[in-house]
Design an enzyme around this catalytic site. Structure first.
Site, short mmCIF file in Angstrom:
data_model
loop_
_atom_site.label_atom_id
_atom_site.label_comp_id
_atom_site.label_asym_id
_atom_site.label_seq_id
_atom_site.Cartn_x
_atom_site.Cartn_y
_atom_site.Cartn_z
N GLU A 473 0.82 -1.19 -0.08
CA GLU A 473 0.11 -0.02 -0.16
C GLU A 473 1.03 1.21 0.05
OE1 GLU A 473 0.14 0.98 4.06
OE2 GLU A 473 1.71 -0.19 3.18
N GLU A 476 4.01 1.35 1.63
CA GLU A 476 5.14 0.51 1.09
C GLU A 476 5.79 -0.58 2.07
OE1 GLU A 476 7.50 3.13 -2.01
OE2 GLU A 476 7.99 4.03 0.16
#
Length: 837
Positions: A473, A476
């Site tokens: 997401e 990271e």
């Protein structure tokens, strides 16, 4: 310099945009012809103490950055603690220096002043519409002041400073103190393997450093009366002066190590003098550039440098009336964003010229934030569009077209010439270029270029194939169902469908919309929990879900690994971790601001992530975050404590606007979170002050300032406030999902595919089977007593589907199927089952 393929489209050559060598050869188009000069090595001993102490970068908290607006000057500089820190050349992702500062030294042991540590700095714009800085560093004991104006030479690859060193009570040089310039090179992004030497040009001492074929030369208009090269921590000038008060060593060279150069400035430093750092691909070029820039009329350089930025600012929309500071930070933010663009690769913007916690990170973090992230790049480009710089935003879309991979995606992050650095796959980073293309088309700024066939269709197909689960997401760190990622992906698919419709590609348009609708209709099923446990709140969107939040397995049993925490503390119940990513559902038009799920999530988010500061509210990324300054004030070193992010204040401002409130208090908060030079940081300190660590509630930490994403969020919030609507919310997305545009007669759709295998489905909806090679579907609904064998429908772009209409199976029954692949003419060999309810 945009590469064309003869059709008006940007070249689709994957990966490399320019062809730099391993250490960043300069673009020949930007090189200035220089007269030949005699550059002679100075004879003398070689320094001892190789290779020196381990190298480190400087603090990520920058007070200022700058660069000229010309291609002839591919040089970018940063300022921290009142001194020059990292200087980039010939690309915006290649740092070549650690720092450049003055040492003032006398005969007494206590007469040792290091500019970055012995002075209180004041950094201000010398011109409100140019990235040109006036720095005044006053000694803590009031004994002297160092005044500097800093810029880059618009006509040459050089940094130039005009300097005065004088007493605090008059225009005189401080008595009993000798000024030295200390230069620490970290050429081509490395502190190791640097060479340093002394050169002589017409009896003028020049300090030169290089690593392989990148050279930097330091000169001053007041000549160096003595100089030395050495290894940091053993034979460098700082160590010599600190121990003896004088340069007792006069080494002519130090090779292959962590090196430093030091020279004593002669003459009267209370009169303005010039210091220049020149760059080149040979010692001759670097020295010639440094001397030419040093000897040029500073006022002429200053005016030409300022004119470039004046022209840029004059072309912007004036958003000052929405600001709380009469527009000072708006124009500075617009310049900061534009200043992060590369010269050789137009449209490429790095995330920041800072290296987070560089003063403790060392060589392991050589890339810092001077990389391209497609997500940050989207925000930079849409901020430029919001400010009226459509040409700059379009240049970014062209750059994204060149760096797009064959499968339609982009790397997690990459150097400006296209080489990946980290290799994660983030669904929103595939979506944002599509949204940027739509925004440009909406602004009638695409020109004659049609990005649909080469960029949008491949990206949208990749989104549909990879999602709804993302490998990472936006923070990271985790895979799963992410509200923020899904928001960007759904919006991108709707925008791609609009392009497809205009391009007479109806099957693709229908496909993109059906996938977007499926994901939008199941957001709460996938990401919203009723079993939460944050500050007494139980219902909200999770930060990310690896399993369906309301399945029996969810309650107290599924754990989310959280990065950056000490060993043994690295996981929490998934339903106990919340972030503000769900606000993107409102921002991009998928949910109304007053949707009950959004409202409950806002309450939970505020209860656990909101921090009140003297300057206004700020928010943490998510509960239990570990990416930030430690509680004792020391820097993040792989573990830490997550701090508050000003860009999240901007995101919250967009939500407040959407819900009908004024975002202006949050605009003002963002302005006050900035450094004294106006750099909006990645993070601010969020607890009691630690004065000895220079950490104060609501003030920047050592992470990274400026952060381009934060400046972009601020610019877009100003534009949104003026427009009375969220600037980058696509109207077709909002109309589809918050205005009841879709027909209620359309049955629900669910999609089975290899990376999203359905186990159950409703008998009253459409069940779609989706694959990416030509196949026939062999299926049964009665346990193979009867079977059907039917070709799957090609949707174009490498997609084949088969839709089972509502009522195909009864509740309690099941669909069982397998595939016969046309090429190579073989059976799947596995049966799949979907239970119907």
């Amino acid at each position: 310099m945009t590469t064309k393929n003869g059709t008006g489209e940007p070249s689709k050559t994957p990966g490399i945009v320019a062809s730099p060598g391993p250490f960043g050869e300069a673009n020949p188009e930007t090189q200035t012809h220089r007269p030949a000069i005699a550059v002679l090595p100075l004879e003398g001993p070689r320094a001892y103490g190789a290779p020196g102490t381990p190298p480190f970068w400087t603090t990520g908290k920058k007070q200022a950055i700058g660069t000229a607006r010309t291609d002839r000057s591919p040089v970018w500089f940063t300022v921290a603690n009142g001194i020059i820190t990292e200087v980039y050349y010939p690309r915006v992702d290649l740092a070549n220096t650690r720092d450049l500062q003055f040492l003032l030294v006398g005969d007494k042991a206590e007469d040792f002043y290091e500019e970055s540590k012995s002075t209180k700095s004041n950094v201000q714009l010398a011109d409100p519409r140019a990235l040109m800085w006036q720095i005044s560093n006053r000694a803590w004991d009031g004994r002297f002041i160092i005044d500097k104006q800093v810029l880059t030479d618009p006509d040459r690859p050089a940094l130039v400073m005009q300097v005065r060193i004088h007493t605090a009570d008059g225009p005189h040089a401080p008595q009993g103190l000798r000024p030295y310039l200390l230069f620490a090179p970290h050429v081509a992004d490395r502190g190791w393997e640097n060479d340093a030497c002394l050169k002589q040009v017409n009896n003028r001492l020049v300090l030169v450093a290089n690593r392989h074929d990148t050279f930097v030369a330091l000169v001053a208009s007041l000549p160096f009366e003595e100089a030395s090269a050495g290894y940091v921590g053993s034979s460098d000038g700082w160590t010599d002066l600190r121990n003896t008060g004088r340069l007792t060593n006069h080494f002519a060279s130090a090779t292959c190590g962590n090196v430093a150069l030091c020279g004593r400035v002669g003459g009267d430093p209370s009169e303005p003098f010039t210091v220049a750092l020149g760059f080149g691909q040979s010692a001759q070029d670097a020295v010639a550039t440094a001397i030419a820039s040093c000897d040029a009329d500073f006022e002429t350089l200053r005016n030409r440098y300022a004119d470039g930025w004046h022209q840029y600012c004059d072309g912007l929309i004036d958003l000052s009336r929405a600001a709380g500071d009469a527009g000072t930070l708006y124009y500075l933010s617009a310049m900061v964003i534009a200043a992060h663009e590369d010269r050789e690769n137009p449209g490429a913007h790095t995330a920041s010229l800072a290296i987070p916690w560089g003063d403790s990170a060392g060589e392991k973090n050589r890339a810092g934030y001077h990389l391209v992230w497609p997500r940050d790049l989207y925000h930079a480009a849409t901020a430029r569009l919001a400010a009226g710089d459509a040409e700059g935003a379009l240049s970014t879309l062209h750059y994204l077209a060149k760096t797009q991979r064959e499968d339609g995606s982009w790397p997690q992050n990459f150097w400006v010439f296209g080489e990946p650095y980290w290799h994660g796959l983030q669904l929103d980073e595939i979506a944002f270029p599509v949204l940027l293309a739509w925004q440009l088309r909406h602004a009638d700024a695409l020109g004659k270029w049609n990005p649909y066939p080469s960029l949008i269709a491949p990206a949208a197909c990749r989104i549909a194939r990879v999602g709804p689960v993302t490998q990472q997401e936006r923070w990271e760190e985790n895979s799963g169902y992410s509200p923020s990622t899904l928001a960007a992906a759904i919006a991108a698919l709707v925008c791609a469908a609009e392009f497809a419709t205009e391009e007479k590609d109806p099957d693709a348009a229908a496909y993109f919309l059906s996938v977007a609708d499926y994901w939008a209709d199941h957001l709460e099923e996938w990401t919203y929990t009723h079993y939460g446990s944050v500050q007494g709140q139980s219902e909200y969107y999770e930060r990310i879900a690896s399993v369906l939040p309301n399945s029996p397995n969810d309650v107290g049993r599924v754990f989310l690994p959280v990065a950056n925490l000490p060993p043994g503390v690295g996981s929490f119940e998934e339903c106990a971790v919340i972030d503000g990513g769900f606000l993107e559902l409102v921002r991009y038009g998928i949910r109304k601001a007053d949707d009950k799920h959004i409202v409950k999530s806002v309450a939970a988010y505020d209860a656990t992530c909101k921090v009140e500061t003297p300057y206004g509210p700020c928010w943490h990324r998510y509960t239990h975050d570990g990416y930030g300054q430690k509680d004792d004030g020391s820097g993040y070193d792989g573990t830490g404590v997550g701090r508050a992010w000003p860009l999240l204040t901007g995101e919250r401002g967009h939500y407040e606007l959407a819900v009908g409130h004024s975002p202006h208090p949050l605009v003002c908060a963002m302005e006050q979170f900035a450094t004294e030079g106006g750099m909006i940081p990645e993070q601010v300190w969020d607890t009691q002050d630690l004065p000895d660590k220079d950490l104060y509630l609501g003030r920047p930490t050592g992470s990274a300032a400026p952060l381009v994403w934060a400046h972009a969020e601020y610019v877009k919030l100003l534009r949104s406030q003026i427009d009375g609507a969220v600037f980058d919310c696509p109207p077709p997305v909002r109309a589809r999902y918050t205005s009841n545009e879709r027909s209620s007669a359309v049955p629900d759709l669910v999609i089975w595919k290899r990376n999203h295998k359905l186990r159950t489905a409703s008998k009253d909806g459409v069940v779609r089977i989706e694959v990416y090679d030509a196949a026939a579907l062999h299926w049964t609904r009665d346990g193979w007593r009867n079977a059907q064998h039917e070709p799957m429908k090609p949707m174009g772009h490498g997609v084949w589907i088969y839709d089972f209409p509502p009522g195909t199976c009864k509740a309690g029954g099941s669909l069982e199927f397998t595939f016969y692949w046309n090429d190579p003419g073989a059976w799947e060999g596995t049966n799949y089952v979907i239970a119907m309810h």
